[in-house]
Design a protein around this motif. Structure first.
Motif, PDB file in Angstrom:
ATOM      1  N   UNK A 289     -40.730 -29.767 -12.122  1.00  0.00           N
ATOM      2  CA  UNK A 289     -40.917 -29.343 -13.502  1.00  0.00           C
ATOM      3  C   UNK A 289     -39.947 -30.058 -14.437  1.00  0.00           C
ATOM      4  N   UNK A 290     -39.425 -31.199 -13.968  1.00  0.00           N
ATOM      5  CA  UNK A 290     -38.615 -32.048 -14.856  1.00  0.00           C
ATOM      6  C   UNK A 290     -39.592 -32.755 -15.798  1.00  0.00           C
ATOM      7  N   UNK A 291     -39.889 -32.106 -16.894  1.00  0.00           N
ATOM      8  CA  UNK A 291     -40.971 -32.566 -17.749  1.00  0.00           C
ATOM      9  C   UNK A 291     -40.666 -33.902 -18.431  1.00  0.00           C
ATOM     10  N   UNK A 292     -39.399 -34.133 -18.749  1.00  0.00           N
ATOM     11  CA  UNK A 292     -39.040 -35.411 -19.369  1.00  0.00           C
ATOM     12  C   UNK A 292     -39.337 -36.566 -18.410  1.00  0.00           C
ATOM     13  N   UNK A 293     -38.962 -36.380 -17.160  1.00  0.00           N
ATOM     14  CA  UNK A 293     -39.250 -37.378 -16.133  1.00  0.00           C
ATOM     15  C   UNK A 293     -40.755 -37.596 -16.025  1.00  0.00           C
ATOM     16  N   UNK A 294     -41.501 -36.500 -15.941  1.00  0.00           N
ATOM     17  CA  UNK A 294     -42.950 -36.609 -15.774  1.00  0.00           C
ATOM     18  C   UNK A 294     -43.584 -37.329 -16.957  1.00  0.00           C
ATOM     19  N   UNK A 295     -43.146 -36.940 -18.140  1.00  0.00           N
ATOM     20  CA  UNK A 295     -43.698 -37.544 -19.361  1.00  0.00           C
ATOM     21  C   UNK A 295     -43.479 -39.060 -19.343  1.00  0.00           C
ATOM     22  N   UNK A 296     -42.305 -39.489 -18.851  1.00  0.00           N
ATOM     23  CA  UNK A 296     -41.962 -40.906 -18.903  1.00  0.00           C
ATOM     24  C   UNK A 296     -42.471 -41.693 -17.701  1.00  0.00           C
ATOM     25  N   UNK A 297     -42.549 -41.049 -16.539  1.00  0.00           N
ATOM     26  CA  UNK A 297     -42.779 -41.813 -15.314  1.00  0.00           C
ATOM     27  C   UNK A 297     -44.158 -41.569 -14.700  1.00  0.00           C
ATOM     28  N   UNK A 298     -44.697 -40.370 -14.877  1.00  0.00           N
ATOM     29  CA  UNK A 298     -45.945 -40.045 -14.179  1.00  0.00           C
ATOM     30  C   UNK A 298     -47.130 -40.823 -14.747  1.00  0.00           C
ATOM     31  N   UNK A 299     -47.968 -41.295 -13.860  1.00  0.00           N
ATOM     32  CA  UNK A 299     -49.267 -41.818 -14.285  1.00  0.00           C
ATOM     33  C   UNK A 299     -50.236 -40.673 -14.484  1.00  0.00           C
ATOM     34  N   UNK A 300     -50.078 -39.666 -13.626  1.00  0.00           N
ATOM     35  CA  UNK A 300     -50.981 -38.534 -13.673  1.00  0.00           C
ATOM     36  C   UNK A 300     -50.201 -37.252 -13.439  1.00  0.00           C
ATOM     37  N   UNK A 301     -50.540 -36.226 -14.171  1.00  0.00           N
ATOM     38  CA  UNK A 301     -49.986 -34.899 -13.942  1.00  0.00           C
ATOM     39  C   UNK A 301     -51.126 -34.023 -13.434  1.00  0.00           C
ATOM     40  N   UNK A 302     -50.842 -33.267 -12.384  1.00  0.00           N
ATOM     41  CA  UNK A 302     -51.847 -32.356 -11.843  1.00  0.00           C
ATOM     42  C   UNK A 302     -51.331 -30.936 -12.020  1.00  0.00           C
ATOM     43  N   UNK A 303     -52.141 -30.090 -12.617  1.00  0.00           N
ATOM     44  CA  UNK A 303     -51.761 -28.687 -12.723  1.00  0.00           C
ATOM     45  C   UNK A 303     -52.442 -27.905 -11.607  1.00  0.00           C
ATOM     46  N   UNK A 304     -51.615 -27.232 -10.807  1.00  0.00           N
ATOM     47  CA  UNK A 304     -52.123 -26.474  -9.669  1.00  0.00           C
ATOM     48  C   UNK A 304     -51.918 -24.984  -9.916  1.00  0.00           C
ATOM     49  N   UNK A 305     -52.920 -24.204  -9.556  1.00  0.00           N
ATOM     50  CA  UNK A 305     -52.818 -22.756  -9.736  1.00  0.00           C
ATOM     51  C   UNK A 305     -53.665 -22.087  -8.667  1.00  0.00           C
ATOM     52  N   UNK A 306     -53.083 -21.139  -7.987  1.00  0.00           N
ATOM     53  CA  UNK A 306     -53.806 -20.311  -7.021  1.00  0.00           C
ATOM     54  C   UNK A 306     -54.624 -21.131  -6.018  1.00  0.00           C
ATOM     55  N   UNK A 307     -54.004 -22.191  -5.498  1.00  0.00           N
ATOM     56  CA  UNK A 307     -54.647 -22.957  -4.428  1.00  0.00           C
ATOM     57  C   UNK A 307     -55.642 -23.999  -4.866  1.00  0.00           C
ATOM     58  N   UNK A 308     -55.792 -24.192  -6.165  1.00  0.00           N
ATOM     59  CA  UNK A 308     -56.711 -25.197  -6.695  1.00  0.00           C
ATOM     60  C   UNK A 308     -55.960 -26.215  -7.548  1.00  0.00           C
ATOM     61  N   UNK A 309     -56.476 -27.445  -7.577  1.00  0.00           N
ATOM     62  CA  UNK A 309     -56.073 -28.391  -8.606  1.00  0.00           C
ATOM     63  C   UNK A 309     -56.964 -28.099  -9.809  1.00  0.00           C
ATOM     64  N   UNK A 310     -56.376 -27.529 -10.827  1.00  0.00           N
ATOM     65  CA  UNK A 310     -57.149 -27.050 -11.964  1.00  0.00           C
ATOM     66  C   UNK A 310     -57.482 -28.170 -12.932  1.00  0.00           C
ATOM     67  N   UNK A 311     -56.496 -29.008 -13.178  1.00  0.00           N
ATOM     68  CA  UNK A 311     -56.660 -30.009 -14.237  1.00  0.00           C
ATOM     69  C   UNK A 311     -55.743 -31.172 -13.944  1.00  0.00           C
ATOM     70  N   UNK A 312     -56.196 -32.375 -14.172  1.00  0.00           N
ATOM     71  CA  UNK A 312     -55.302 -33.513 -14.004  1.00  0.00           C
ATOM     72  C   UNK A 312     -55.638 -34.600 -14.990  1.00  0.00           C
ATOM     73  N   UNK A 313     -54.653 -35.402 -15.298  1.00  0.00           N
ATOM     74  CA  UNK A 313     -54.854 -36.489 -16.248  1.00  0.00           C
ATOM     75  C   UNK A 313     -53.516 -37.085 -16.620  1.00  0.00           C
TER      76      UNK A 313
END
Ligand code: ATP
Ligand code: MG
Length: 335
Positions: free
Chosen positions: A219-243
């Motif tokens: 949950x280091x959001x600054x890192x993710x914002x700068x480095x991630x190509x894709x963020x995946x949001x996971x909830x209750x055993x599912x990949x809900x949203x990614x992009x």
């Protein structure tokens, strides 16, 4: 169903990108607890994927299934050129699982270093014992890796003589020493004092810039914002949203993602929420289950896109997402 292995087969997409991870229909039960409910994922060479989501949503379990630290209940997992059909323990299952483990470097929240070995001994252990590398060669590589993570002057220090940030950097060097095709990070900075987090994130960023394929739970959001190509949001055993981070962080589509970013994160991890410019909790956003209509548009806490740099690659189609309950497979077997 037998285990399939395709050796020396490289899969590329129409843009010529090489597939490193392909997961299809991955499910995991702990007894009757259905923790992963059908995960689909493709990760391409050099991609950095950051997995976020509430506590208990299955993030660690997903990483641990991917390299078979947990035995997935059903589904298909492919890492590099090795493909395993989960749940069928016959045929070449053990050999294939071993090969996948060798391809994945994993870094844990709690470092997991050998306390009685110094930094360099921690790094050479795997290459010598598992990959049967010659000691001189393993030492040469370990010195190079420890220098790369900024510990050239700490090679003979024991874990008890190192700070948390230094220990984690040894752990990264140790994982890299196995020449992985994929690095998995499970909250690598969450056990660190705040002033030590940056040095670990810097090493991870350098790895990413060097072209390493990475899946990072953080949950280091600054890192993710700068480095991630894709963020995946996971909830209750599912990949809900990614992009791309610009989409998932600042224009989330699913109400569960919105709720997490606007309610749960600011409440549970205010520091990380602040990194995205989320400053306040909006009490008016409806509960996800109560939502049954069009999206709420701009409702929610103010998201600050100023200075946002979009590092994204072209969007990749979403995994299936929730599709109702899946049948309960046979009991949960340990490897
Ligand atoms: N070894 C295990 N045995 C039984 N249940 C487990 C085991 N590991 C995880 N679980 C259960 O699986 C669910 C998901 O746990 P997991 O650790 O994957 O969540 P997480 O998203 O990583 O949470 P956190 O953010 O707190 O680390 C939880 O209900 C947890 O109790
Ligand atoms: Mg976890």
């Amino acid at each position: 169903m037998g285990t399939q292995t395709f050796t020396h087969e490289t899969i590329t997409d129409d843009k010529g990108r090489q597939l490193v991870v392909k997961v299809e229909g991955l499910q995991k039960y702990f007894g009757k607890n259905h923790v992963l409910k059908g995960i689909d994922l493709e990760v391409y060479k050099g991609e950095v994927l950051v997995l976020i989501g509430p506590s208990g949503s299955g993030k660690s379990t997903f990483l641990r299934c991917l390299n078979f630290l947990e035995d997935p209940t059903t589904g298909e997992i492919r890492v590099g050129d090795v493909h395993v059909t989960c749940g069928s323990h016959g045929g070449g299952f053990k050999k294939d699982v071993h090969e996948i483990r060798m391809k994945c470097g994993m870094v844990f929240q709690e470092f997991n270093l050998f306390p009685h070995k110094d930094a360099i001994e921690n790094v050479i252990e795997g290459p010598i014992l598992v990959k049967h590398e010659k000691k001189a060669e393993a030492i040469r590589k370990a010195e190079m890796l420890l220098t790369k993570v900024g510990l050239g002057d700490r090679m003979d220090f024991f874990p008890s003589q190192l700070s948390g940030g230094q220990k984690q950097r040894v752990a990264i060097a140790r994982a890299m020493a196995m020449d992985p095709v994929l690095m998995l990070f499970d909250e690598p900075t969450s056990a660190l004092d705040p002033e030590l987090i940056g040095e670990v994130l810097k090493v991870m960023k350098e790895l990413a810039e060097g072209g390493m394929t990475m899946i990072v739970v953080s949950h280091e959001m600054g890192f993710s914002r700068d480095v991630a190509d894709r963020v995946v949001y996971m909830d209750d055993g599912y990949f809900i949203e990614q992009g791309p981070p610009s989409e998932v962080f600042f224009h989330p589509k699913d109400d569960r993602t919105k709720r997490f970013l606007r309610h749960i994160l600011p409440e549970k991890e205010p520091q990380h929420a602040k990194e995205l410019g989320i400053l306040e909790v909006d009490q008016e956003l409806p509960e996800p289950e109560a939502v049954d209509g069009p999206p709420q548009g701009a409702a929610g806490a103010a998201l600050n896109e100023d200075n946002f740099q979009d590092t994204a690659i072209p969007e990749i189609p979403l995994s299936q997402g929730p599709a109702g309950e899946t049948p309960l497979p046979p009991g949960d077997e340990k490897l």
